[in-house]
Design a protein around this motif. Sequence first.
Motif, PDB file in Angstrom:
ATOM      1  N   GLN A 161     -28.511 -35.496  28.354  1.00 28.91           N
ATOM      2  CA  GLN A 161     -29.603 -35.785  27.435  1.00 28.91           C
ATOM      3  C   GLN A 161     -29.551 -37.205  26.873  1.00 28.91           C
ATOM      4  N   GLY A 162     -28.508 -37.954  27.189  1.00 28.99           N
ATOM      5  CA  GLY A 162     -28.369 -39.297  26.628  1.00 28.99           C
ATOM      6  C   GLY A 162     -28.199 -39.276  25.117  1.00 28.99           C
ATOM      7  N   ASP A 163     -27.555 -38.242  24.614  1.00 29.42           N
ATOM      8  CA  ASP A 163     -27.362 -38.065  23.176  1.00 29.42           C
ATOM      9  C   ASP A 163     -26.075 -38.778  22.755  1.00 29.42           C
ATOM     10  N   THR A 164     -26.213 -40.020  22.302  1.00 30.45           N
ATOM     11  CA  THR A 164     -25.038 -40.824  21.944  1.00 30.45           C
ATOM     12  C   THR A 164     -24.266 -40.193  20.795  1.00 30.45           C
ATOM     13  N   SER A 165     -24.989 -39.675  19.813  1.00 32.46           N
ATOM     14  CA  SER A 165     -24.332 -39.083  18.650  1.00 32.46           C
ATOM     15  C   SER A 165     -23.490 -37.874  19.059  1.00 32.46           C
ATOM     16  N   GLY A 166     -24.093 -36.948  19.803  1.00 28.60           N
ATOM     17  CA  GLY A 166     -23.367 -35.760  20.231  1.00 28.60           C
ATOM     18  C   GLY A 166     -22.208 -36.109  21.150  1.00 28.60           C
ATOM     19  N   LEU A 167     -22.428 -37.054  22.042  1.00 25.69           N
ATOM     20  CA  LEU A 167     -21.383 -37.449  22.988  1.00 25.69           C
ATOM     21  C   LEU A 167     -20.219 -38.111  22.253  1.00 25.69           C
ATOM     22  N   THR A 168     -20.547 -38.930  21.254  1.00 30.16           N
ATOM     23  CA  THR A 168     -19.492 -39.600  20.479  1.00 30.16           C
ATOM     24  C   THR A 168     -18.606 -38.574  19.783  1.00 30.16           C
ATOM     25  N   ARG A 169     -19.214 -37.596  19.149  1.00 31.78           N
ATOM     26  CA  ARG A 169     -18.430 -36.593  18.442  1.00 31.78           C
ATOM     27  C   ARG A 169     -17.629 -35.722  19.416  1.00 31.78           C
ATOM     28  N   THR A 170     -18.174 -35.535  20.615  1.00 29.74           N
ATOM     29  CA  THR A 170     -17.442 -34.751  21.607  1.00 29.74           C
ATOM     30  C   THR A 170     -16.225 -35.513  22.113  1.00 29.74           C
ATOM     31  N   HIS A 171     -16.372 -36.807  22.333  1.00 31.07           N
ATOM     32  CA  HIS A 171     -15.202 -37.610  22.711  1.00 31.07           C
ATOM     33  C   HIS A 171     -14.159 -37.584  21.592  1.00 31.07           C
ATOM     34  N   HIS A 172     -14.632 -37.633  20.366  1.00 31.20           N
ATOM     35  CA  HIS A 172     -13.716 -37.555  19.223  1.00 31.20           C
ATOM     36  C   HIS A 172     -12.945 -36.237  19.265  1.00 31.20           C
ATOM     37  N   ALA A 173     -13.656 -35.157  19.497  1.00 33.34           N
ATOM     38  CA  ALA A 173     -13.001 -33.847  19.554  1.00 33.34           C
ATOM     39  C   ALA A 173     -12.036 -33.765  20.730  1.00 33.34           C
ATOM     40  N   LEU A 174     -12.430 -34.301  21.874  1.00 33.78           N
ATOM     41  CA  LEU A 174     -11.546 -34.290  23.038  1.00 33.78           C
ATOM     42  C   LEU A 174     -10.273 -35.077  22.761  1.00 33.78           C
ATOM     43  N   ALA A 175     -10.417 -36.214  22.074  1.00 36.49           N
ATOM     44  CA  ALA A 175      -9.232 -37.001  21.727  1.00 36.49           C
ATOM     45  C   ALA A 175      -8.280 -36.183  20.863  1.00 36.49           C
ATOM     46  N   GLU A 176      -8.825 -35.488  19.890  1.00 39.52           N
ATOM     47  CA  GLU A 176      -7.970 -34.741  18.977  1.00 39.52           C
ATOM     48  C   GLU A 176      -7.337 -33.527  19.645  1.00 39.52           C
TER      49      GLU A 176
END
Length: 556
Positions: A357-372
């Motif tokens: 979907q090109g959702d930068t906000s959702g993707l950013t938070r998902t990368h954050h969660a993956l990092a944690e």
Amino acid sequence: MLPLLPGSPGCLTLVTSRNRLSSLKVRSGAGSVALGVLTDSESSLHFARRVGSTPAAAEPAMQDIVRSCAGLPLAIDIAAAHAVSLPTAALDHLAQELRDPGTRLDVLDAGDVSTNLRALFTSSHQALDPEAARVFCLMGLAPHQDIALPALTHLVDRTPARTRQALRVLQEAFLVRQHNPGRHRMHDLVRLYAEEQAADLPRDLHDQLTYRLVDFYVRTAHAANRVLDPHRTAEDPLPTDPPHTAPQTFEDADSALAWFDTEYAALQEIAATARRHRLKSAVCRLTWSLHTFRWRRGLFTESIQAWQSVLDAAAALDDPSLAAHTHQRLAVALAQAGRHEEALPHLADARSHFSEQGDTSGLTRTHHALAEVHVRLNAYESALPHFAEALDGYRQLGNQVGESNILNGTGWALARLGRYAEGEDHCLQALPLLQHHGDGEGQAATWDTLGYIARHTGRAERALHSYGEALTHFQSIGNANREADTWSKLGDIHAERGEDARARKAWTTALALYREQGRSAAAHRMTTNQATGGPDRLPTHSLTAQWANTSRGQSR
């Protein structure tokens, strides 16, 4: 009644009533003694006296029979009368009928009006004025055992003053009592009667009023969450419904947290009501709003169950965006509970959707969660690319709170890789941003990381200072979960310095908090510490504050 009272001095009259008889107190100066229900032991003793020393008295079913009477003497008398007339084999059936809310009042009837509990409640109900009778009936819709004045005021659609007046009438009739300031409850058996009256309302009205009550709690929880955690309030993927009630307002995070603490049991019941009535939007919104509170109170299992319900709702609504957000949040809850491997598939689903979907906000938070999650798995090298993606995303979005929490998360991963100087540099970049935005959660987590780095680079005094700062922030935001961990770390450092008394004090505090939170594994480790006089566990992961609420979006 007044004409029946003796007029000469030296006479004493004892009057009993189901009402308070306040007018008698006012006009005649009568004294009063309010009789509450019997305690469990008193109930058992009273019941035993009624049934006598029959073989049935020793039956296990008797305990259930007494418990179902909820300490009301008349109910115990009626149940005892039934029990003594039954063969022993039939007692289990009597106990079952009394346990069932749908048949309990039917059983508590000994054959005439004076020994029929429902008939007595009906006489008290019918004696009320119409306004009080209406409020009594509508209180039967509230799913929890008590209700606060603001919620009841919205349910009955009256002003607070009119609602309080109706409650005073109900208190006078001993149908309701104010057990805490501003909170009212009914006796369990009175409540069953009120529920029967509410069930007799026309179905459309019943559903309308139920939705009105659910909506009040959902909107108030949302308002409380925005004050409790203003930097991480989610961008709700659900459409906004037209307002039906004006929620309570909260002056500060302390008042919001206190509301959640007080109303949490009621909110659990409201969520169950919403599920029964298939109010999917309400289930979703309530879960969003409770995430921060559950995290800070360590209620991880309940958080997982709630997000799984939202995932079911998203599937029923056929809403891919809601499903993606929910996968992300469920992953966070799973990881918070230590179920890291289970979190990864949910994050993969969320990442796939947000990428498509090109959702930068959702993707950013998902990368954050993956990092944690990778941090939780001790895969620090694997976490760093996700932290980098999230950092770039937050900077694109202009989200400095997210950016600063990523800097701290990166600092923690670097520190765990032994790259202490780099890790400290990242944390020192994060701290001013967090202080500027007043993010207590983020500041606490960053001080926690700095404490870890100082401890592992031989700067014990600096570590104590940093952990002390973290503790202050965790306490100020009501994060008892992380407060316990911080006390544990402070105890470890004091033990390493030979400060045994301070170590034991810190560990004892941590142990009490772990037990309050039901964290049995952590409590066991603390017990081991106190027995051996030293730390005996792996390092506690220092999570970034954003991780506590990863996927709950940017601050608005």
